[in-house]
Design an enzyme around this catalytic site. Structure first.
Site, PDB file in Angstrom:
ATOM      1  N   ARG A 263       0.863  -1.183   0.000  1.00  0.00           N
ATOM      2  CA  ARG A 263       0.000   0.000   0.000  1.00  0.00           C
ATOM      3  C   ARG A 263       0.899   1.232   0.000  1.00  0.00           C
ATOM      4  O   ARG A 263       1.901   1.275   0.711  1.00  0.00           O
ATOM      5  CB  ARG A 263      -0.898   0.028   1.244  1.00  0.00           C
ATOM      6  CG  ARG A 263      -2.063  -0.955   1.230  1.00  0.00           C
ATOM      7  CD  ARG A 263      -3.126  -0.589   0.198  1.00  0.00           C
ATOM      8  NE  ARG A 263      -4.242  -1.523   0.181  1.00  0.00           N
ATOM      9  CZ  ARG A 263      -4.299  -2.620  -0.578  1.00  0.00           C
ATOM     10  NH1 ARG A 263      -3.284  -2.942  -1.369  1.00  0.00           N
ATOM     11  NH2 ARG A 263      -5.371  -3.401  -0.543  1.00  0.00           N
TER      12      ARG A 263
ATOM     13  N   GLU B 175      -3.873   7.401  -5.547  1.00  0.00           N
ATOM     14  CA  GLU B 175      -4.138   6.552  -6.711  1.00  0.00           C
ATOM     15  C   GLU B 175      -5.484   6.928  -7.315  1.00  0.00           C
ATOM     16  O   GLU B 175      -6.433   7.135  -6.554  1.00  0.00           O
ATOM     17  CB  GLU B 175      -4.122   5.076  -6.307  1.00  0.00           C
ATOM     18  CG  GLU B 175      -2.740   4.619  -5.863  1.00  0.00           C
ATOM     19  CD  GLU B 175      -2.682   3.143  -5.440  1.00  0.00           C
ATOM     20  OE1 GLU B 175      -3.697   2.439  -5.563  1.00  0.00           O
ATOM     21  OE2 GLU B 175      -1.613   2.708  -4.997  1.00  0.00           O
TER      22      GLU B 175
ATOM     23  N   HIS C 230      -0.778  -0.320  -9.554  1.00  0.00           N
ATOM     24  CA  HIS C 230      -1.408  -1.143  -8.505  1.00  0.00           C
ATOM     25  C   HIS C 230      -1.994  -2.420  -9.130  1.00  0.00           C
ATOM     26  O   HIS C 230      -3.156  -2.761  -8.893  1.00  0.00           O
ATOM     27  CB  HIS C 230      -2.498  -0.356  -7.768  1.00  0.00           C
ATOM     28  CG  HIS C 230      -2.859  -0.974  -6.440  1.00  0.00           C
ATOM     29  ND1 HIS C 230      -3.251  -0.243  -5.343  1.00  0.00           N
ATOM     30  CD2 HIS C 230      -2.887  -2.272  -6.020  1.00  0.00           C
ATOM     31  CE1 HIS C 230      -3.512  -1.055  -4.325  1.00  0.00           C
ATOM     32  NE2 HIS C 230      -3.304  -2.293  -4.708  1.00  0.00           N
TER      33      HIS C 230
END
Lengths: 357, 346
Positions: B239, B268, B287
């Site tokens: 993360r 993000e 991601h």
């Protein structure tokens, strides 16, 4: 509120009479308490009343072969200052887990202290069985040089190793069996699919499937109501006639009478046993007379390092319990439903650092 | 007994829910799909639900406190940093995640980035595209079997990284994880360190694989980048906010570390002007570490299995708040919790 380390008192319950498997002294068990500046008290009483009194003034007790009457749970856990028991061994077949949960008593064991040793003993029995070592050692020493008893003998690589109980020891055994090029399957209802995959083990749904498919079956369960005699006459009927049973867990996991019958009737090829239903084993036990059975006297977990580790670990677990953490190896997780939330288990080095040690 | 209501919160309300239905085929359940546009709608959606499955957000305290009948809240993802676990625990709701759902994929992303950084793969591609054939420009390239890998967080993913790079590539492997039991460490043959900075000082590649929570927020910041080797690479596949991103940008700009591999960012989708995207020694992905054709359905299957277990009265294999059991009354105590893996710092 948990006490500060300097106010913690740890009670050591050593073996009653005799020295027990781990000896009677408590030098190493007290190390964790000493390192944290806590007080370590060796119990010297000999009666129920004295034990009840002793438990009133301590935060945790270490139980190393002392025995524990379930009615003593009425004096610990949610009922008093002593929050739980840290057991010095691996197995906890003598412990009334239900009573512990009801009374909010936290129980730990010295998990994994002998994982290396027990898994090695397992591999030893496996190889001794596979290579028919017991018989040939005897023949050669008696002056008989013959190859007539070799067949059938497996290739090992490519054969199937079946594990019942994929805990720490089962996994170490799996790792070693994989190094021999074997296919490893396991029955363990508590292992997640991703863990099994990580250990390169195929999980099967029933012990019967392990029995049917394996060339070697090895047992690494606890002894409890679910595992007592789980390897029985039906299990042996399902095993291949060329297969071996290895038991380095607890004797009563196997129905020993059924094992003897299976060996006498050639339902299985042999066995490697570190444990028996009755210990010390009866010298007249027919298992001791069989050339296809290798035996050792319940020392699978032993090495100096392993026993030192067990003693150190039990002291650390006791301090975790006393200081309001969960132990690293909580053996009655249902107790989470009967006690107040606690801090997570952390490495001993981190515990020391938190205490400024 | 009335049908148990399984409320699925997702982006749409017409999902076929194949895996969800299959895993709960033996249970008397009805599925209710909701696609809330606001917290208020989410609150309405979860009221009276016996189980909640979340394919996305809405794990706020207000929503969870409205889930007055729920026994379980299953998230499809690995991370559950968007769920107010404390509120769920207080409500007696078991929170489950997609444990193991993409451990294979995420660990492979970490391995890929480690090897790509070691081999200067992106840099060499850019160099050739620029018409520059000079292998020496890529040096020094470390001999990876003599280098040290540092893994922060030794859960399912961290262990796979250790197996792949530690055992496969024979890297010396350091692990920082205060919650992991010593016997897990010895089973993997890695070295455990007890201070994060110790790992940061010694490792040539630092891979972080921890859940994001109050304890791990910005756990790798200026202090850690300051002690890293100038030749070290930092790889984040968990993360974004586990890293203090401005501190990382500083460290890279000042040459305190040699490069980074980033699958995740603090914001993000990442801001296209983020300086990290302009650096030749930083390799990136959107991601996507968890993605594969398998993880797409495995996430559904795993989440559904967790819900099914709880509705059957068993402790789920990916229960993330075991302290919730202190809120469950005696009758609903879960016998399967005997299978709780201890020593994983749960």
């Amino acid at each position: 509120m948990s006490p500060e380390a300097k106010d913690v008192r740890v009670l050591f319950l050593g073996p009653k009479g005799g020295s027990g498997a781990f000896g009677a002294d408590s030098e190493q068990q007290s190390k964790a308490a000493r390192d944290m500046g806590a007080e370590f008290v060796v119990y010297e009483g000999d009666s129920e009343g004295e034990l009840i009194e002793a438990l009133k003034d301590v935060d945790v007790a270490i139980n190393q072969g002392h025995g524990w009457d379930p009615k003593m749970f009425a004096h610990i856990g949610n009922n008093g200052r002593c929050k739980g028991l840290a057991s010095g061994g691996h197995g906890f077949d003598g412990m009334d887990l239900e009573a512990a949960v009801e009374n909010g008593a936290i129980l730990s064991n010295a998990a994994s202290f002998g994982t290396e040793e027990v898994s090695n003993q397992t591999m030893l029995h496996f190889l001794v069985c596979s290579r028919k070592f017991v018989l040939h050692d005897k023949l050669v020493k008696n002056g008989t040089w013959t190859r007539e008893h070799l067949a059938p003998m497996g290739h090992i690589s490519g054969e199937t190793f079946g594990i019942i109980g994929l805990g720490n020891i089962g996994r170490a055994v799996a790792r070693k069996a994989l190094a021999f090029g074997m296919k490893v399957i396991a029955y363990d209802p508590f292992v997640s699919s991703w863990d099994a995959k990580e250990y390169d083990v195929e999980i099967v749904g029933t012990p019967q499937e392990v029995a049917k498919r394996s060339d070697y079956v090895t047992l690494h369960t606890y002894l409890n109501d679910q595992t007592r005699h789980m390897v029985n006459a039906e299990f042996f009927r399902l095993m291949k006639p060329t297969a071996y049973l290895i038991n380095c867990s607890r004797g009563p996991v196997v129905d020993e009478k059924a094992l003897i019958a299976a060996l006498q009737n050639n339902e299985i090829a042999g066995a490697g046993l570190d444990v028996f239903e009755q210990e010390p084993v009866d010298p007249n036990n027919p298992l001791l007379k069989m050339d296809n059975v290798s035996v050792t006297n319940h020392y699978a977990s032993y090495s100096e390092l392993a026993f030192d580790r067990a003693k150190t670990q039990v002291g650390e677990e006791a301090m975790r319990i006393a200081l309001g953490h969960w132990p690293m190896s909580l053996i009655n997780p249902d107790v989470r439903s009967t006690v107040e939330p606690r801090k997570p288990a952390v490495s001993w080095e981190v515990m020391l650092a938190e205490q400024g040690k | 007994m009335a049908k148990q209501r399984v409320v699925v919160l997702g982006p749409t309300t017409d999902d076929p829910l194949h895996h969800e239905r299959a895993e709960m085929a033996d249970l008397d359940v009805e599925f209710i799909q909701e696609a809330p546009k606001s917290e208020g709608e989410a609150i309405e959606a979860v009221r009276g639900a016996d189980a909640i499955m979340m394919r996305g957000g809405w794990g706020t305290e207000q929503v969870i406190r409205a889930a007055d009948a729920a026994k379980v809240l299953a998230v499809y993802s690995h991370g559950f940093n968007h769920i107010d676990v404390e509120a769920a625990t207080d409500m007696g709701i078991i929170v489950t995640n997609g444990a193991g759902m993409c451990a294979e994929e995420v660990s492979n992303q970490a391995v890929t980035m480690t090897l790509a950084l070691n081999r200067q793969l992106v840099q060499s591609t850019l160099q050739l595209r620029a018409g520059d054939w000079d292998p020496s420009a890529l040096s020094p390239i470390g001999a990876i079997d003599e280098q040290t890998l540092g893994i922060i967080g030794f859960g399912n993913i961290g262990r796979q990284v250790a197996r792949k790079l530690g055992q496969g590539w024979r890297m010396d492997t350091l692990v920082y994880d205060p919650y992991v039991a010593p016997w897990i460490i010895s089973e993997y043959g890695v070295e455990q360190v007890f201070e994060l900075n110790d790992l940061c000082e010694r490792a040539d590649y630092i891979v972080v694989v921890v859940p994001l929570n109050t304890e791990t927020f910005h756990m790798v910041g200026k202090e850690q980048f300051d002690v890293m080797k100038k030749s070290a690479y930092y790889i984040n596949v968990c993360r974004g906010s586990v890293t203090d991103e401005p501190a990382m940008i500083d460290a890279l700009q000042q040459g305190k570390i040699r490069g980074a591999g980033l699958d995740v960012f603090e914001q993000e989708p990442v801001d296209p002007n983020n300086p990290l995207l302009q650096m030749e020694n930083v390799i990136t992905a959107p991601h996507s570490a968890g993605q594969s054709t398998r993880s797409a359905w495995l996430a559904r299957q795993r989440a559904s299995q967790q819900v099914a277990a709880v509705l059957r009265g068993e402790w789920p294999s990916a229960g993330q708040n075991p302290e919730v059991t202190s809120k469950l009354d005696e009758k609903s105590r879960m016998p399967g919790s005997a299978g709780l893996v201890t020593g994983h710092g749960e």
